[in-house]
Scaffold this active site. Structure first.
Site, PDB file in Angstrom:
ATOM      1  CG  ASN A  42      -2.001   0.986   1.197  1.00 24.13           C
ATOM      2  OD1 ASN A  42      -1.816   2.167   1.437  1.00 24.13           O
ATOM      3  ND2 ASN A  42      -3.181   0.518   0.849  1.00 24.13           N
ATOM      4  CE1 TYR A  45       5.634   3.274   0.313  1.00 26.86           C
ATOM      5  CE2 TYR A  45       7.594   3.634   1.624  1.00 26.86           C
ATOM      6  CZ  TYR A  45       6.918   3.761   0.428  1.00 26.86           C
ATOM      7  OH  TYR A  45       7.509   4.370  -0.637  1.00 26.86           O
ATOM      8  CD  GLU A  52       4.353 -15.218   5.009  1.00 22.78           C
ATOM      9  OE1 GLU A  52       3.945 -14.142   4.531  1.00 22.78           O
ATOM     10  OE2 GLU A  52       5.556 -15.491   5.124  1.00 22.78           O
ATOM     11  CB  CYS A  86       3.601 -13.860   8.896  1.00 23.82           C
ATOM     12  SG  CYS A  86       2.750 -12.592   7.942  1.00 23.82           S
TER      13      CYS A  86
HETATM   14  N1  THU Z   1       6.696 -10.316   2.880  1.00 19.13           N
HETATM   15  C1  THU Z   1       5.754 -11.315   2.852  1.00 19.13           C
HETATM   16  O1  THU Z   1       4.691 -11.163   2.231  1.00 19.13           O
HETATM   17  N2  THU Z   1       6.024 -12.462   3.521  1.00 19.13           N
HETATM   18  C2  THU Z   1       7.206 -12.755   4.114  1.00 19.13           C
HETATM   19  O2  THU Z   1       7.377 -13.877   4.567  1.00 19.13           O
HETATM   20  C3  THU Z   1       8.260 -11.736   4.185  1.00 19.13           C
HETATM   21  C4  THU Z   1       7.923 -10.414   3.623  1.00 19.13           C
HETATM   22  C5  THU Z   1       6.428  -9.123   2.102  1.00 19.13           C
HETATM   23  C6  THU Z   1       6.025  -7.882   2.859  1.00 19.13           C
HETATM   24  C7  THU Z   1       6.401  -6.803   1.873  1.00 19.13           C
HETATM   25  O3  THU Z   1       5.341  -6.645   0.943  1.00 19.13           O
HETATM   26  C8  THU Z   1       7.596  -7.368   1.132  1.00 19.13           C
HETATM   27  O4  THU Z   1       7.586  -8.755   1.376  1.00 19.13           O
HETATM   28  C9  THU Z   1       8.927  -6.783   1.581  1.00 19.13           C
HETATM   29  O5  THU Z   1       9.060  -6.835   2.948  1.00 19.13           O
END
Ligand code: THU
Length: 128
Positions: A42, A45, A52, A86
């Site tokens: 977004n 941020y 997940e 997560c």
């Molecule tokens: N991110 C995830 O979606 N899952 C993870 O396990 C690690 C990080 C995303 C969050 C953000 O959109 C991007 O990766 C960089 O941090």
């Protein structure tokens, strides 16, 4: 379709215009069914959502509240691991011995348990 194939498909939907770091996650519910999610960033941020979190929401929406297997897929050479938030979100629905596959485009790079990712976790069983 297997977890990795579904994760690869979900990675195509990732919305990561700020980090340029697409991520996909797949959780297997207690029924055996698979649920996928991708990260959705977004312009404000901190409001971005991890892959997940999206996969967990899809699973709950599908009527399940138990996770028996997890796969997280990223691109590039670094091993991708779920963020702290997560890990806790997964813990709500998964057990410490639930396998979490850390994947790259070529396949599973390493499999760990949720308990390794989040030792001594606080879980729903601890609430009265
Ligand atoms: N991110 C995830 O979606 N899952 C993870 O396990 C690690 C990080 C995303 C969050 C953000 O959109 C991007 O990766 C960089 O941090």
């Amino acid at each position: 379709m297997d977890m990795l194939e579904l994760a690869r498909q979900a990675l195509q939907s990732a919305y990561a215009p700020y980090s340029h770091f697409p991520v996909a996650a797949v959780v297997r519910g207690g029924s055996g069914r698979l649920y996928a999610g991708c990260n959705v960033e977004n312009a404000a941020y901190p409001l971005g959502c991890c892959a997940e979190t999206a996969a967990i929401a899809a699973m709950v929406m599908g009527g399940e509240t138990r996770i028996i297997e997890v796969a997280v897929l990223g691109q590039g050479g670094q091993l991708i691991t779920p963020c702290g938030g997560c890990r806790q979100r997964l813990r709500e629905f998964a057990a410490p011995d639930t396998p979490v596959h850390l994947c790259g485009p070529e396949g599973i790079r390493r499999t760990v348990t949720l308990g390794e990712l989040l030792p001594l976790a606080f879980g729903p069983e601890q609430l009265p």
